[in-house]
Write a protein that holds these residues in place. Structure first.
Motif, PDB file in Angstrom:
ATOM      1  N   VAL A 255       0.829  -1.205   0.000  1.00  0.00           N
ATOM      2  CA  VAL A 255       0.000   0.000   0.000  1.00  0.00           C
ATOM      3  C   VAL A 255       0.864   1.257   0.000  1.00  0.00           C
ATOM      4  N   TRP A 320      -3.829   3.808   6.418  1.00  0.00           N
ATOM      5  CA  TRP A 320      -3.277   2.683   5.630  1.00  0.00           C
ATOM      6  C   TRP A 320      -4.249   1.518   5.583  1.00  0.00           C
ATOM      7  N   ASN A 327      -9.207  -1.132  -1.359  1.00  0.00           N
ATOM      8  CA  ASN A 327      -8.752  -1.964  -2.477  1.00  0.00           C
ATOM      9  C   ASN A 327      -9.470  -3.314  -2.482  1.00  0.00           C
ATOM     10  N   LEU A 328      -9.594  -3.883  -1.296  1.00  0.00           N
ATOM     11  CA  LEU A 328     -10.211  -5.212  -1.192  1.00  0.00           C
ATOM     12  C   LEU A 328     -11.704  -5.164  -1.523  1.00  0.00           C
ATOM     13  N   ASN A 330     -13.137  -3.047  -3.600  1.00  0.00           N
ATOM     14  CA  ASN A 330     -13.209  -2.953  -5.060  1.00  0.00           C
ATOM     15  C   ASN A 330     -13.006  -4.325  -5.725  1.00  0.00           C
ATOM     16  N   LEU A 331     -12.135  -5.121  -5.150  1.00  0.00           N
ATOM     17  CA  LEU A 331     -11.858  -6.428  -5.746  1.00  0.00           C
ATOM     18  C   LEU A 331     -12.940  -7.454  -5.458  1.00  0.00           C
ATOM     19  N   THR A 360     -13.991   7.403  -0.455  1.00  0.00           N
ATOM     20  CA  THR A 360     -13.202   8.082  -1.483  1.00  0.00           C
ATOM     21  C   THR A 360     -12.755   7.128  -2.587  1.00  0.00           C
ATOM     22  N   ASN A 361     -12.334   5.924  -2.213  1.00  0.00           N
ATOM     23  CA  ASN A 361     -11.616   5.051  -3.149  1.00  0.00           C
ATOM     24  C   ASN A 361     -12.445   3.924  -3.748  1.00  0.00           C
ATOM     25  N   LEU A 363     -15.600   2.302  -5.734  1.00  0.00           N
ATOM     26  CA  LEU A 363     -16.653   2.665  -6.678  1.00  0.00           C
ATOM     27  C   LEU A 363     -18.008   2.567  -5.983  1.00  0.00           C
ATOM     28  N   VAL A 365     -21.086   1.680  -6.636  1.00  0.00           N
ATOM     29  CA  VAL A 365     -21.930   0.474  -6.665  1.00  0.00           C
ATOM     30  C   VAL A 365     -21.292  -0.700  -5.929  1.00  0.00           C
ATOM     31  N   ALA A 366     -19.970  -0.682  -5.775  1.00  0.00           N
ATOM     32  CA  ALA A 366     -19.296  -1.799  -5.094  1.00  0.00           C
ATOM     33  C   ALA A 366     -19.366  -1.670  -3.578  1.00  0.00           C
TER      34      ALA A 366
END
Lengths: 407, 407
Positions: A255, A320, A327-328, A330-331, A360-361, A363, A365-366
């Motif tokens: 990260v 952090w 990130n997770l 989003n994935l 902020t990070n 999307l 819909v996710a």
């Protein structure tokens, strides 16, 4: 390299029957007591089939059936079926960074007896760890009621485990590489039962999904903090294990690629290097010889009391952690993110930053339906996961396993 | 919130039979021609059952059976079964950032006919896109042999899609939010057939697994580059879709939290902002009014000729791509990583950095068996994926779908 199994649609009648018996027992093991009518509804089978299946499990000694009491409602009242909690049991072991635990866990999931030892942070060799656990295991086995039966053993370990044979491929905390932990523990216990081993965060995720904060969810993330940060990820109802069983290593997601802290894996800026115990203690200005859960809780307590340095440390860790969790999400588009281990203590004070990063990070819909929670099973999530691993064979074929266990 | 489905073990005989017919047809659709003996082996059924199933598919017009020729080997020679490639077909559509494609695809996967239009990068409204695609679709339908039958339709779209109804929740490239693309395309085609829609990278991943670089792999990552970077991730043989169908958004993994480039999603330092087309063109010093696949290929060509600026641009992109791919390998422990779309062009020049980051950042046991490849289906991976989506209903219940299609 594993390949997609060819769909096989032919299954022998006897296999199908054993499979049905196992599914019924799993419903009772996880769901507590259920009426025959509820079992029929959940399994899509008629009541006479359910009656035949429960009769077999009852004759085998695994379940009790209770006569119905009048419910006052119309229709035929239904027998109540429940597991016998103190007869068939497993031994579950947990090798964590700071302790060694062994427990006798009954069908249905209750911890019936346990032994625990504090473990020093320094490296420990296979022989020492197995010796302590095997002694605990034999004590638990000897203390069990004479008529009870051990139907399986399972262990949780804080490292990367080869599926199938319980080989520790990489145990950074103890400095283990390719140590035959499962085989050696089985040998020393001397019960003639193999010991499957799972990664602690994998097992913690499964335990939270089966009995904890994420019951019934199809997609969830479990982050297990100790010295580092392990991960267990449930995708479509199943643990993400990857091609070799070594998936879910979210703690080594980089990260911070610029001035990242060194990580035990040899890289820099990994999530666990930025949010692990040492990162928090350093950020809070604690001396380098201070470590462990109590030291970490002291920072959290100071922050709760308004100490600005402790607050800033949690804020920094939270940022952090938030990048990693965003990130997770989003994935994986999960229904829930669960913070376990020492992250249970850290998360509440870090939550504003985590939520900010998600907003902020991720999307939109996710993140529509994701919920953030701390572990419901607390420090026992990994132990509960080890017990469920131990029960797996019984729940796949109850009558076959019981025949072998009593032989 | 989706929940783990209760295991249902009761399935009606008729359902089981339809399921078997579908699995047999799927083997032929994906595997080409197979003998009855091979089918029996793959499905775990005896040859007389296989003969009865193939007879039904043959009578329905979906397959041919050919008399065996003497193989010269001992034992009974076996009938060869193959799909009829030019009779049952689907219409497949692909809405990509730079083109609109429609194709007629036969059972077995051959593209029998196609129409294609270049699409300007500027936003396009639903009406325009659907009008072009519906015109193509009607042309393909009218040009099909008179006796042939359309058994399904499917579409790929460069955005986030709600499963079930083909609603585009978010199409950043066209500025679409909540546009009923699938329903509208179905209505304009006027064939009375619903149009399921999938995200382009999800479909590309499935296509590569079914017919491309990753045939038969259980765990693979597919990165689809265009303006941004989409992802399709296969876990345990299935697409990772997450709780709402919006998983796999690896392009929005933040890899550069300090001085990250702005991303179309509103965040900064996302993988797609650091390795997408604009990032490469900027790094190579190309003017901001230059864009598209040709401009990108020119940079790659310059690098191949030894141009130091182009080489440095690919190196820089490769480093960010490597951080992202390394994170993903730690998470998914995949058997293969496949680079598709414009990343097919970029990857070879960026490969040294990607491999370096994997060697540095991925835990050794998680990278033991991973292979890196470019897409085997090339620009058609998304179209092939859309065709497979269109075939899904037929392969679930061939005889039922055919009855409805011919009605």
């Amino acid at each position: 390299m594993s390949r997609t199994p060819t769909p096989v649609v032919g299954m022998a009648q006897e296999q199908i029957h054993r499979h049905k018996v196992g599914i019924l027992l799993r419903h009772l093991h996880l769901g507590g007591s259920l009426t025959r009518a509820e079992l029929a509804g959940r399994m899509g089978l008629n009541r006479s089939t359910i009656m035949a299946l429960t009769a077999q499990l009852s004759a085998a000694g695994l379940v009790h059936e209770e006569s119905p009491t009048d419910t006052g409602r119309a229709g035929r009242p239904s027998f109540l079926v429940r597991v016998r909690p103190n007869w068939a049991y497993v031994l579950a072991f947990d090798v964590a960074v700071d302790r060694l635990v062994a427990a006798r866990v009954g069908l249905g999931g209750a911890v019936l007896d346990r032994r625990e030892a504090v473990r020093a942070r320094a490296g420990a060799d296979l022989d020492h760890v197995v010796e302590v656990l095997a002694r605990f295991g034999r004590q638990l086995h000897e203390a069990a009621p004479a008529e009870s039966v051990c139907v399986g053993i399972g262990a949780s370990y804080c490292g990367m485990i080869r599926p199938g044979d319980g080989m520790v491929r990489f145990g950074p905390d103890m400095g283990w590489v390719d140590q035959a932990f499962g085989a050696e523990l089985s040998r020393r216990l001397g019960l003639g039962i193999p010991v499957p081993v799972g990664n602690e965060a994998h097992l913690g995720a499964q335990a939270e999904q089966q009995r904890g904060a994420g019951v019934g969810l199809q997609n969830l993330l479990y982050l297990h903090g100790d010295v580092g940060v392990g991960g267990g990820i449930i995708v479509g109802g199943k643990l993400l294990d990857g091609d070799g069983g070594y998936g879910c290593e979210l703690g080594h997601m980089v990260v911070n690629p610029y001035d990242g802290r060194p990580c035990g894996c040899g890289s820099y800026g990994c999530l666990e290097a930025e949010v692990g115990e040492r990162a928090l203690l350093d950020a809070a200005g604690r001396p380098p010889d201070l470590w462990g859960r109590d030291a970490l809780r002291a920072v959290v307590d100071d922050a709760d009391r308004g100490d600005p340095v402790a607050r800033e440390a949690l804020r920094r860790i939270g940022d952090w952690l938030g990048i990693g969790v965003a990130n997770l999400i989003n994935l994986f588009n999960p229904g829930m993110v669960i913070f376990g281990g020492m992250l249970r203590d850290v998360y509440p004070g870090a939550a504003p930053q985590v939520r900010h990063r998600i907003a902020t990070n991720v999307l939109p819909v996710a993140r529509e339906r994701v919920r953030l929670r701390t572990s419901a099973l607390g420090d026992d999530s990994t132990l509960v996961g080890a017990a469920e691993l131990a029960f797996a064979d019984l729940l796949a074929d109850p009558l076959g396993v019981l025949d072998r266990a009593k032989a």
